[in-house]
Design an enzyme around this catalytic site. Sequence first.
Site, PDB file in Angstrom:
ATOM      1  N   HIS A  69      -5.412   2.170  -5.789  1.00 36.41           N
ATOM      2  CA  HIS A  69      -4.822   3.180  -4.895  1.00 36.41           C
ATOM      3  C   HIS A  69      -5.863   3.757  -3.930  1.00 36.41           C
ATOM      4  CE1 HIS A  69      -1.191   6.096  -4.728  1.00 36.41           C
ATOM      5  NE2 HIS A  69      -1.777   6.045  -3.539  1.00 36.41           N
ATOM      6  N   ALA A 122      -6.299   2.199  -0.559  1.00 32.18           N
ATOM      7  CA  ALA A 122      -6.126   1.615   0.769  1.00 32.18           C
ATOM      8  C   ALA A 122      -6.344   2.645   1.873  1.00 32.18           C
ATOM      9  CB  ALA A 122      -4.737   0.996   0.905  1.00 32.18           C
ATOM     10  N   GLY A 123      -5.892   3.864   1.654  1.00 31.97           N
ATOM     11  CA  GLY A 123      -6.030   4.893   2.672  1.00 31.97           C
ATOM     12  C   GLY A 123      -7.252   5.776   2.511  1.00 31.97           C
ATOM     13  N   GLU A 144       0.084   4.499 -12.995  1.00 31.82           N
ATOM     14  CA  GLU A 144      -1.321   4.556 -12.575  1.00 31.82           C
ATOM     15  C   GLU A 144      -2.093   5.504 -13.492  1.00 31.82           C
ATOM     16  OE1 GLU A 144      -1.522   5.503  -8.394  1.00 31.82           O
ATOM     17  OE2 GLU A 144      -0.499   3.677  -7.804  1.00 31.82           O
ATOM     18  N   THR A 190       0.836  -1.201   0.000  1.00 31.23           N
ATOM     19  CA  THR A 190       0.000   0.000   0.000  1.00 31.23           C
ATOM     20  C   THR A 190       0.867   1.246   0.000  1.00 31.23           C
ATOM     21  OG1 THR A 190      -0.083   0.020   2.429  1.00 31.23           O
ATOM     22  CG2 THR A 190      -1.849  -1.157   1.271  1.00 31.23           C
TER      23      THR A 190
END
Length: 310
Positions: free
Chosen positions: A283, A285-286, A264, A233
């Site tokens: 992208h 995860a957070g 990306e 991550t």
Amino acid sequence: MPGRIVISEFMDEAAVSALRETFEVLYASDLVERPAELAEALRDADALIVRNRTRVNGELLASAGRLVAVGRLGVGLDNIDQAYCAGRGIAVLPAVGANASAVAEYVVGLAMALLRGFLFSSHQVASGEWPRARLACGREIAGKTLGLVGYGSVGQRVGELARAVGMRVMAFDPVLPPAHPAWRGATRCEELDDLFRAADVVSLHVPYTPQNASLVDERRLGLMKTGAVLVNTARGGIVDEAALARALRSGALAGAAVDVFENEPLPAGSALAGVPNLFLTPHIAGVTHESNERVSALIAQRIAEILRPT
């Protein structure tokens, strides 16, 4: 005269509204996709707020003569030229810690699923297959060893959650002082290779730098024990994607979850296409509803503190 703020990527509306109470705000979540308009908007801006897609470099900031601050809705700063900003006296403000819980849940949740081995069974079950014998051999996360590459605010939160579900935690972080209190909850690993040899789950939490490019390469993947899994991550480019694909196809690595990529969006036909036991996310995860609120509120507050008249 109120300061002027430009926001080029998505931000929680409540935080945007709070800024508008005091400042002039230009908010367009897709402004990152119109670089010429973004550069023009920065000509008379005092602050810029971005996520990870806006390339905050000298070219973009050349005409932003009034800019005093860049707020980052997240913690990674590889899209921001920090040296250029420092030379111009522009403060760079990351949202340290505000999305750590979201990342921790992603890492531990995916590690659980990968160790159990059931993550990819839905299609088989829905098609009338019954892979119960194979999936009954899944492994529990309790008692396993989590190896954290990087033990900053996010890595520490991952470690806390991992310990809560019964994992042993070890970490490699040559920057964090040996006397730091965070080490009370983790075994400090002096050599990165030793971590890869010992861990059942390896999770990455380091920034992308030239030194970290392909940090997880074919050799390090080959050090991992049979049945181990990898979660990334952190940033794309830290893991050699072609080497990861080979390790998964050969069965040397039991599974992996990857949220970040060298390019990306991940292009069609990449080395990771069609790889078994691999879980890919874009992208995120957070990024959760709750973490977006926390990150946005924190950056709005920090930007306001810099721009608010004393």
